[in-house]
Scaffold this active site. Structure first.
Site, PDB file in Angstrom:
ATOM      1  N   GLU A 107      -4.612  -6.813  14.064  1.00  0.00           N
ATOM      2  CA  GLU A 107      -4.384  -5.371  14.203  1.00  0.00           C
ATOM      3  C   GLU A 107      -5.630  -4.586  14.597  1.00  0.00           C
ATOM      4  OE1 GLU A 107      -2.886  -3.797  10.552  1.00  0.00           O
ATOM      5  OE2 GLU A 107      -0.856  -4.413  10.971  1.00  0.00           O
ATOM      6  N   LYS A 114       8.742  -1.074  14.545  1.00  0.00           N
ATOM      7  CA  LYS A 114       9.366  -0.759  13.255  1.00  0.00           C
ATOM      8  C   LYS A 114      10.462   0.290  13.439  1.00  0.00           C
ATOM      9  CE  LYS A 114       5.302  -1.245  10.289  1.00  0.00           C
ATOM     10  NZ  LYS A 114       4.375  -0.514   9.427  1.00  0.00           N
ATOM     11  N   GLU A 147      10.455  -4.682   4.828  1.00  0.00           N
ATOM     12  CA  GLU A 147      10.614  -6.084   4.418  1.00  0.00           C
ATOM     13  C   GLU A 147      10.230  -6.267   2.957  1.00  0.00           C
ATOM     14  OE1 GLU A 147       8.964  -4.832   7.017  1.00  0.00           O
ATOM     15  OE2 GLU A 147       8.538  -6.371   8.502  1.00  0.00           O
ATOM     16  N   LYS A 156       0.840  -1.198   0.000  1.00  0.00           N
ATOM     17  CA  LYS A 156       0.000   0.000   0.000  1.00  0.00           C
ATOM     18  C   LYS A 156       0.878   1.253   0.000  1.00  0.00           C
ATOM     19  CE  LYS A 156      -3.598   2.289   2.638  1.00  0.00           C
ATOM     20  NZ  LYS A 156      -4.615   2.218   3.663  1.00  0.00           N
ATOM     21  N   GLY A 213      -5.066  -1.703   4.820  1.00  0.00           N
ATOM     22  CA  GLY A 213      -4.236  -2.812   4.331  1.00  0.00           C
ATOM     23  C   GLY A 213      -4.887  -4.169   4.551  1.00  0.00           C
ATOM     24  N   ARG A 214      -5.380  -4.393   5.790  1.00  0.00           N
ATOM     25  CA  ARG A 214      -5.931  -5.719   6.078  1.00  0.00           C
ATOM     26  C   ARG A 214      -7.347  -5.892   5.567  1.00  0.00           C
ATOM     27  NH1 ARG A 214      -4.971  -2.347   9.976  1.00  0.00           N
ATOM     28  NH2 ARG A 214      -6.576  -1.735  11.462  1.00  0.00           N
ATOM     29  N   HIS A 223      -5.823 -32.753  17.201  1.00  0.00           N
ATOM     30  CA  HIS A 223      -4.655 -33.538  17.600  1.00  0.00           C
ATOM     31  C   HIS A 223      -3.527 -32.655  18.131  1.00  0.00           C
ATOM     32  CE1 HIS A 223      -6.557 -37.101  16.031  1.00  0.00           C
ATOM     33  NE2 HIS A 223      -6.992 -36.325  15.057  1.00  0.00           N
TER      34      HIS A 223
HETATM   35  O1  F6P Z   1       2.776  -2.877   9.788  1.00  0.00           O
HETATM   36  C1  F6P Z   1       1.451  -3.123   9.558  1.00  0.00           C
HETATM   37  C2  F6P Z   1       1.068  -2.803   8.141  1.00  0.00           C
HETATM   38  O2  F6P Z   1       1.075  -1.430   7.956  1.00  0.00           O
HETATM   39  C3  F6P Z   1      -0.280  -3.405   7.779  1.00  0.00           C
HETATM   40  O3  F6P Z   1      -1.333  -2.593   8.145  1.00  0.00           O
HETATM   41  C4  F6P Z   1      -0.137  -3.595   6.323  1.00  0.00           C
HETATM   42  O4  F6P Z   1      -1.065  -4.501   5.786  1.00  0.00           O
HETATM   43  C5  F6P Z   1       1.282  -4.091   6.238  1.00  0.00           C
HETATM   44  O5  F6P Z   1       1.977  -3.383   7.226  1.00  0.00           O
HETATM   45  C6  F6P Z   1       1.937  -3.908   4.902  1.00  0.00           C
HETATM   46  O6  F6P Z   1       1.918  -2.556   4.514  1.00  0.00           O
HETATM   47  P1  F6P Z   1       2.120  -2.148   3.013  1.00  0.00           P
HETATM   48  O7  F6P Z   1       1.010  -2.753   2.199  1.00  0.00           O
HETATM   49  O8  F6P Z   1       2.102  -0.654   2.993  1.00  0.00           O
HETATM   50  O9  F6P Z   1       3.448  -2.696   2.554  1.00  0.00           O
END
Ligand code: F6P
Length: 582
Positions: free
Chosen positions: A374, A530, A219, A213, A273-274, A405
């Site tokens: 979240e 972060k 990462e 987003k 995002g979620r 199990h």
């Molecule tokens: O750190 C949480 C978050 O901001 C989530 O809300 C989001 O889905 C994820 O990191 C990834 O963010 P992005 O889509 O901006 O890479």
């Protein structure tokens, strides 16, 4: 209720608090024998059956919960969400994931502008692009068809698409559409995950979709740079244009990264995002794998149906579709639940019921577990007032009988953890073996039907005595029962039902947040970790490159960092590129 009043200060909340003692005197064993109660705790909508009779609740509890919903102005909050009001106040954003699955002719506004045409512009672009890739009219740098996709993204830019892909992977029609193609995900920044995501793939036939987003997530961006390197090392830097595309709200950074903006698929800040799986975040990778037609197959046909419905030529669109076995797919399934959520009364509204029961379990009965991540993991109200009650749950689970199990011991005789059992009537992959007592799916479903009763009813010492169980074993074999669960029975697990399921759980989260009075749509709690990681990253760089001492950390972290650096001191201070050797 004034907006800054905490929900726990309202009469319905206090009334529910008092009601807990009354419920504590009941046992599900007895509640379950009241057929009228059980019947009124079953709700059906569009093929989905919800049975919540195994909750520690009576009809009186439910009435009190509806009053709580009224006190929290739940309906008003749902309407405000659908009307595009900026209910995500800490980020000053609308919350409009429902617009992502709205029919082309719907109107949903954010900032006074109908966003549905923009949504469909992107969907049309995805349709065109995915067909170009799948048909082989777009080829890679060496002229080969791109048959494999690696979707790079994390959190909401990964989990939703993975959920849908996992469910579709065994759907017969989806399998047909995906024949010869692979979709993989790369989320974690561990280099092991990079290696696993590309094992056996040929860069010549692979398309990388970077999904972020913000296009700043550390990462994701490192993983994206790593796969860019993988492609350019094998095929030359110019190959990146043919082998990498992006999904983001930040098209400027996409271009800076080196991806042609024409190959970027937008979404909007009003999609959390979620909550983004129905945007290009999910729809692009899934369309590349299964074809857009599977994800949104009957668009025109649906328009025709809605038109018929509008002019009273058809009484009920869903009925007609179900009766004729028409496959409604993912977005339509979600939209069906969206319509249900905004229009059904509380007592018939599946996401509302799920949300209210969660609140009952978490905030009144004191059962802290289930799943919400979240969204509702908050400690203050939307106005910043500390909450004097617990919000959010810890969710965990397992498919099929795996849980039986592993952790079911805990839920039967250890802690009380409310459970959701989700079952389907028809398996995607029916298996029957001649001579077996039941089909494989019936075997699975035997457990789906049995476990909720085992939890609710339990087994008493008296029953065990009658069975001549040795006295010293009786305490060990006793099941207290009275452990709440609910059951959701879906007709099957096609893309339509997957969409429904997704939307039910999305809206359940919203219901809980609306009633607790928290913001389910921001995620400030992820920021501190972060930023501390940024400090560590800087330190690692400085220590490795310039042998700088570790500074600014507490004793524990300094010790761990020292050990880590010393034990990996063979890494050169300025290493050259190294890709996975798997
Ligand atoms: O750190 C949480 C978050 O901001 C989530 O809300 C989001 O889905 C994820 O990191 C990834 O963010 P992005 O889509 O901006 O890479």
């Amino acid at each position: 209720m004034a907006s800054s009043t905490l929900i726990c200060d309202t009469e319905p909340w206090k009334d529910l608090k008092n009601h807990v003692q009354e419920i504590k005197k009941t046992h599900l064993r007895d509640l379950m024998s009241d057929t009228d109660r059980c019947q009124s705790m079953m709700v059906e909508f569009d093929g989905i059956l919800l049975d919540y009779s195994r909750q520690n609740a009576t009809l009186k509890t439910m009435d009190k919960l509806y009053q709580l919903a009224e006190a929290a102005q739940l309906n008003n909050k749902i309407n405000r969400m659908y009307n595009g009001e900026k209910i995500n106040s800490t980020e000053n954003r609308s919350v409009l994931h429902v617009a992502l699955r709205a029919p082309r002719d719907a109107a949903i506004n954010s900032d006074g502008k109908n966003v549905v045409p923009e949504v469909w512009k992107v969907l049309d672009k995805i349709k065109e692009f995915s067909e170009t890739i799948r048909s082989g009219s777009w080829v890679g740098a060496t002229g080969k068809v791109l048959k494999d996709v690696v979707a790079v993204g994390i959190g909401g830019s990964f989990l939703g698409p993975l959920f849908v892909h996992t469910a579709l992977q065994t759907d017969l029609e989806a399998i047909e559409c995906a024949r010869g193609r692979q979709l993989r995900f790369l989320a974690n920044v561990d280099p092991i995950d990079v290696a696993k995501s590309i094992t056996g793939l040929n860069p010549e036939t692979t398309l990388v979709v970077v999904v972020s987003k913000t296009f700043t997530t550390a990462e994701t961006m490192l993983n994206a740079r790593t796969l860019r390197e993988w492609i350019s090392t094998a095929l030359g830097p110019s190959a990146v244009a043919k082998h990498m595309v992006a999904v983001s709200t930040n098209l400027t950074l996409v271009e800076k990264f080196g991806i042609d903006p024409n190959n970027a698929f937008a979404f909007w800040d009003w999609v959390g995002g979620r909550y983004s799986v129905c945007s290009a975040v999910g729809v692009l990778p899934l369309s590349l794998q299964y074809g857009f037609s599977v994800v949104e197959k009957y668009g025109n046909f649906l328009l025709f149906l809605f038109t018929c419905y509008h002019f009273q030529l058809l009484r009920s669109v869903p009925e007609f579709i179900v009766r004729h076995g028409i496959i409604l797919k993912f977005l339509k399934g979600a939209w069906s639940i969206d319509q249900h959520f905004i229009s059904a009364p509380y007592e018939k509204n599946i996401p509302v019921l799920l949300g209210l029961l969660s609140i009952w379990n978490v905030s009144f009965l004191g059962h802290p577990a289930r799943v919400s991540m979240e969204s509702n993991g908050k400690g203050v109200s939307i106005d910043g007032v500390p909450l004097p009650f617990e919000a959010g749950e810890i969710d965990f689970g397992e498919p099929g009988t795996n849980g039986q199990h592993s952790f079911y011991q805990l839920i039967h005789q250890g802690r009380v953890i409310p459970c959701d059992f989700i079952g389907v009537v028809k398996s995607q992959q029916p298996v029957y073996l001649k001579g077996e007592v039941v089909s494989n799916h019936d075997e699975l479903m035997s457990n789906f039907f049995a476990q909720p009763d085992a939890l609710a009813v339990g087994k008493t010492p008296e029953q065990l005595q009658k069975e001549n169980v040795a006295p010293h074993l009786i305490p060990h074999k006793t099941f207290s029962g009275n452990r709440p669960s609910l059951s959701l029975l879906l007709p099957s697990l096609n893309a339509y039902n997957i969409g429904q399921l997704l939307a039910i759980y999305e809206h359940r989260i919203a219901v809980e947040g609306f009633i607790w009075g928290i913001n389910s749509f921001d995620q400030w709690g992820v920021e501190l970790g972060k930023s501390l990681a940024t400090q560590v990253r800087k330190q690692l760089h400085a220590s490795r490159m310039k042998r700088e001492p570790i500074e600014g950390f507490n004793f524990s972290t300094t010790t761990l960092l020292t050990r880590y650096l010393e034990a990996s001191s063979d890494i050169p201070s300025d290493p050259s590129t190294l890709l996975p050797r798997i």
